[in-house]
Structure formats: C-alpha cells, structure tokens
Design a protein around this motif. Structure first.
Motif, PDB file in Angstrom:
ATOM      1  N   GLY A 114       0.780  -1.291  -0.056  1.00  0.00           N
ATOM      2  CA  GLY A 114       0.081   0.000  -0.105  1.00  0.00           C
ATOM      3  C   GLY A 114       0.865   1.267   0.032  1.00  0.00           C
ATOM      4  O   GLY A 114       0.654   2.087  -0.659  1.00  0.00           O
ATOM      5  N   ASN A 115       2.074   1.305   0.726  1.00  0.00           N
ATOM      6  CA  ASN A 115       2.903   2.261   0.737  1.00  0.00           C
ATOM      7  C   ASN A 115       3.621   2.522  -0.703  1.00  0.00           C
ATOM      8  O   ASN A 115       3.487   3.771  -1.107  1.00  0.00           O
ATOM      9  CB  ASN A 115       3.938   2.116   1.646  1.00  0.00           C
ATOM     10  N   LEU A 120       0.957   4.176  -2.766  1.00  0.00           N
ATOM     11  CA  LEU A 120       0.871   5.732  -2.583  1.00  0.00           C
ATOM     12  C   LEU A 120       2.034   6.503  -3.257  1.00  0.00           C
ATOM     13  O   LEU A 120       2.197   7.645  -3.786  1.00  0.00           O
ATOM     14  CB  LEU A 120       0.741   5.885  -1.098  1.00  0.00           C
ATOM     15  N   PHE A 159       1.742   6.839  -6.853  1.00  0.00           N
ATOM     16  CA  PHE A 159       0.891   8.166  -7.420  1.00  0.00           C
ATOM     17  C   PHE A 159       1.516   9.540  -7.066  1.00  0.00           C
ATOM     18  O   PHE A 159       1.306  10.486  -7.534  1.00  0.00           O
ATOM     19  CB  PHE A 159      -0.557   7.878  -6.701  1.00  0.00           C
ATOM     20  N   ALA A 160       2.280   9.627  -5.749  1.00  0.00           N
ATOM     21  CA  ALA A 160       2.732  10.676  -5.170  1.00  0.00           C
ATOM     22  C   ALA A 160       3.774  11.287  -6.332  1.00  0.00           C
ATOM     23  O   ALA A 160       3.957  12.344  -6.527  1.00  0.00           O
ATOM     24  CB  ALA A 160       3.271  10.678  -4.024  1.00  0.00           C
ATOM     25  N   PHE A 207       6.007   9.920   0.073  1.00  0.00           N
ATOM     26  CA  PHE A 207       6.212   8.539   0.029  1.00  0.00           C
ATOM     27  C   PHE A 207       7.370   8.018  -0.778  1.00  0.00           C
ATOM     28  O   PHE A 207       7.748   8.664  -1.645  1.00  0.00           O
ATOM     29  CB  PHE A 207       4.942   7.719  -0.336  1.00  0.00           C
ATOM     30  N   THR A 219       9.256   4.222  -2.388  1.00  0.00           N
ATOM     31  CA  THR A 219       8.876   2.876  -2.281  1.00  0.00           C
ATOM     32  C   THR A 219       9.994   1.979  -1.379  1.00  0.00           C
ATOM     33  O   THR A 219      11.205   2.245  -1.163  1.00  0.00           O
ATOM     34  CB  THR A 219       9.310   2.368  -3.716  1.00  0.00           C
TER      35      THR A 219
END
Length: 521
Positions: free
Chosen positions: A153-154, A157, A160-161, A169, A171
């Motif tokens: 999930g991180n 995000l 998309f960020a 955020f 990876t």
C-alpha cells in the motif's frame, strides 16, 4: 467508565505494538520500543526482574489487566470477539474451568523451555515454546501477513505521489515468502485464534496460553475483584452473556478469578448496578447473609462454606511445580550467562548452503541466540537492509536467520540489537560491531568470473569495509595479469558485503560461513 478506560489503554497498546512491526522508517521503535520490553515472557527470558515484579504487582492489585490492556494477542482476540458479537448476541455462557488442560499445557511449556535451554539441537521443543509465546505469535501474524500488505500500500501511494512530483512517500521492498513455513505458521496461528475468539472469546487465553495460566493463578489473590451483589441482582444473565472469558456464573453469583481478564464488560452491561470492581475487604458485604442462608437451604451441597475441591488442590500443586521449574531454569541460565546499503539490484542468486548459520551481531553464540529467541520477528521488521528473515527449518523455526541476497549487514547499523526484548541479541555499539566477527568469507575459485570468464572484477575488495580482501596477481611477474581475491580471516567480520556485490551467478563466488561463537578481531 472503567470499561472505557480499559478500552482506551488497549487501543493505544495494540496500535503501538502493531506499528512496531509495520513501521519501516524506525520512528515507531524510538517512541513505542518500551512496549516490547514489558511483555511478560520476553521479560522472563531477559531476566528483567523489574518488569516481572511490576507485572506481578499489577496482577495482585487489579487481576489480569495485563491480558486486556498490555498483551497485543489478547487485545486482538477482543477485537475479533467484538466483531463476532455483532452477529451473535448470546454466544457466551458460564463454563467450568479446564484446569487440567491449562496446567498440562503450562507444564509442557516449562518442560520444553528447559529442554531447549540445556539440550543442544532440541529444535522441536524450541519451536513449541516459540509457537505458544503470545507476544511472539502476534508479531509473526503482523510481520508475516500484514506487513507485506502495508508495504504494498505504501508503494502504491509512492507511485501516485511521484506522478504529482511529491516525495512524501518512497518505495520499499515487499517481504518475499522464501519458504512455506514463513507463510504457513502465521496463517495457521491467525486462523486458530480467530476461530476460537469468534466462537468463545478468550478460549485460547484461558486454556492454552502459558502466560494467562500463570497470571490467572496470581489473580486469585488480587486486591480488586469483580463482585456481584446478590441482593440487587435479578439473575437476568446479562453479565454472563457478556463475559468473553465465560467465568461468571450468574445463577450462583460467582466469578472464576483465574479466568477473569478484568475487561469490565459485566459492569457495563448490568442494568441493576449489582456488579462492582472493589477491594477484597469491601466485598464481603456484597453477598448478603440472607442470600447465604437461602443458598444453604436450597442446595446445601453447593454452600459457600464447602471444602475446596481436590481438583483445585491438584491444580495449585501443579502450578507450584511448574513455577519452581521456571525459576530453576532461569537461575541456571543466568549463571550460564555469567560464565559463558546495497549498491545495485541483484536477481536470480541462489543462497549458499552454509555449514554454520549466521546469527546477528550481539547474539554471542548460535546456542545462546536459539534458546533466548522467541521468534517474535521484531528484529526482522527492524532490519533496514533486509538481511534478517524467518527460518523455515524445524530446529530454528521462525527464528531470524541472516542471508545476503538482498543486502548486507552494514557495520554502522545496530537496529536489531536495539529492539530485541528477550536478550537474544544483546545491545551493542557501532564501535563494538565493527570489531565483532560473526563469520568469515570463503572464496570459491570455480565460481569466480575472473577465473571462469577471464575478466577483471575486484568488487569484493572495493566494498569490504574492513579491508579484509586483497586482490593478488595470478602471475607475480606480470602486473597486468588477472587478480584473484585473498581473504584475511583475522580481519573479516562476516558482514556479507562481498557476497552481496559479487556478480557471479547463480552462486556468489565468495560467501560467508558463520561462527558458532562470535569473536573479536
């Protein structure tokens, strides 16, 4: 009010404990790291006398509040039970205590712990102890099942960020399941606990959990207890139907304090205000003399003055025997203690078959690490270089082991020693770690690309932090000849940098062999 206070503390504890395993930034461990240190079984293994005494005093004052407020596995069962209560309102009822089962499991637990402490290679006994440790069971569930979802999930995000030029955020690597047991153990644990909690609330805590059995015995002598006022009680049974420990007999107005976890649900559900959490000296008047006489007239054999059952005497005898075994094992073990980043992504590398497995710096020895570790996997989640991962071998089931296919043990990192709650990995400084030898590198000529492909390399020499590798010319008379690595085993600390950066496939041409006992260089 008491129930709301208990719920508030429980929410804080379970959220904090979960973040300890999920947070990959390390922030949560600086704020909530103390929560792992106050868990009962890890404190026993670490011989943390202050924490043990504090928890016993807490239980002597308020009963088994530890199981409702501090233990994350107990709180997790409460969450499952509460969800189940939305669908079935009448699932709880009083049931007699299975004392024989509780103390049998405790005796087996203590026996397995003793065997694993003093017998080399007692892998099955060690696995049994680790599987029954409540805090460790919760850690395996979070780290094995929830952490991969959290990190995925991180990463979503972060994806998309990045598209909107935001770097709030970043990876991270998602945990990979490299063995069946790594997934099977936490999954089976989750299913068993969820089914038991869904059907009968605190069944696991009051029949299997060794910590619950020990604290349950102590709670029999607690100062504050749940008491039922027989004069005000109308025997509606609401308290019994809301007791997730199934320890309230509403007809007899009695409570089994060895199973009561002080959740206060009964107080909140009683419409007649007939239940109170009061000191023992104030409880004698709650059951009136009129009720005592009535009970004796209706059922003399069940009177309050009846002698103790033989089962209770045997249960207490079993408890003292088990407790004495724990104290003896801990004392002997205490005496024994006195005497005794990556540069590039590498894929498709086969792990070497190490004769001696690597143990983290601070573990002292393989034997010490194996018997102290409860496989909670907090160090696995804390390792920033992904060197630690759960073992799927029966002798060290779910305990962390070191591999260098995704990173190496950086000399400046001491994360695992900082978070270990049991003393399996002792706290060490960066200075100590740089001189601590957990293993040494071994070079295999046949796998080296210098020998196999006839090309120049030297990766291992360039990245060795201790300068333990030197490239030596194959022809002393020709300075331009191909050079092969030579390992100085007296300077090598076994960090694995050479193994990680080695470009040879499928096996690294240089790999680290562990030491049974760590050394200083």
């Amino acid at each position: 009010m008491l129930r709301k206070t208990r719920v508030a503390f429980a929410v804080v504890c379970i959220v904090s404990a979960t973040l300890l395993f999920l947070d990959f930034t390390g922030t949560a461990r600086y704020v909530f790291g103390w929560l792992a240190k106050i868990q009962f079984w890890p404190a026993v293994l670490a011989l943390n006398i202050g924490v043990i005494l504090a928890l016993i005093v807490l239980t002597l004052l308020f009963g088994r509040v530890y199981c409702s407020i501090v233990c994350p596995l107990g709180i997790f069962q409460d969450v499952i039970s509460r969800i189940s209560g939305r669908f079935n309102k009448r699932r709880f009822r009083y049931s007699p205590a299975l004392s024989w089962l509780r103390y049998t499991v405790l005796a087996l637990f203590v026996g397995a712990f003793s065997v694993s402490s003093f017998v080399v290679g007692a892998g099955v006994a060690r696995a049994f102890v680790s599987l029954l440790s409540p805090y460790s069971a919760y850690g395996r569930i979070v780290n094995g099942l929830l952490a991969p979802v959290y990190r995925a999930g991180n990463n979503l995000l972060a994806h998309f960020a990045e598209r909107i030029d935001s770097y709030a955020f970043y990876t991270v690597d998602v945990i990979e399941y490299k063995g069946v047991m790594m997934l099977a153990v936490p999954l089976v644990t989750l299913v068993v606990l969820a089914v038991l909690a869904w059907r009968n609330g605190r069944t696991y805590c009051n029949t299997i959990c060794p910590v619950g059995t020990v604290l349950g015995f102590v709670s029999n002598y607690s100062l504050f207890k749940i008491r039922i006022d027989a004069d005000q009680c109308n025997r509606c049974g609401l308290c019994e139907r809301n007791c997730k420990a199934s320890c309230i007999d509403s007809k007899a107005h009695t409570v089994d304090y060895s199973r009561c976890v002080s959740c206060m649900n009964c107080i909140d559900s009683c419409r007649k205000k007939a239940i109170a959490f009061v000191p023992m000296r104030k409880t004698r008047g709650l059951v009136s003399e009129h009720h005592r006489v009535a009970c004796m007239e209706v059922a003399p054999s069940e009177s309050l003055s009846r002698p103790r059952s033989r089962e209770g005497v045997h249960s207490r005898r079993h408890f003292f025997t088990a407790t004495a075994s724990v104290i003896l094992a801990s004392a002997v073990k205490a005496q024994d203690k006195k005497v005794d980043g990556g540069l590039a992504e590498i894929k498709d590398k086969v792990l070497p078959d190490r004769v001696t497995k690597l143990t983290p710096p601070g573990a002292i020895s393989a034997r010490h690490f194996a018997r102290q570790c409860t496989a909670c996997q907090l160090c696995v989640s804390a390792c920033p270089n992904h060197v630690l991962r759960p073992s799927d071998h029966w002798t060290t089931l779910m305990q962390p082991e070191m591999e260098y296919d995704r990173g190496y043990c950086r000399p400046e990192c001491t994360k695992c020693s900082e978070v270990c709650p049991t003393g399996a990995i002792r706290p060490i400084t960066q200075e100590v770690k740089t001189s601590l030898q957990i293993g040494h590198a071994v070079w295999v000529m046949e796998d080296c690309i210098v020998k196999r492909d006839g090309v120049k390399c030297g990766n291992c020499e360039r990245h060795c932090p201790n300068g333990a590798i030197t490239m030596i010319a194959s022809d002393p008379d020709d300075e331009d000849s191909l050079r092969f690595p030579s390992v100085d085993t007296e300077r090598c600390i076994g960090c694995g940098a050479c193994e990680y950066v080695c470009p040879s496939r499928p096996f690294s041409a240089i790999y680290v062999v562990g030491h049974e006992v760590h050394r200083s260089v």
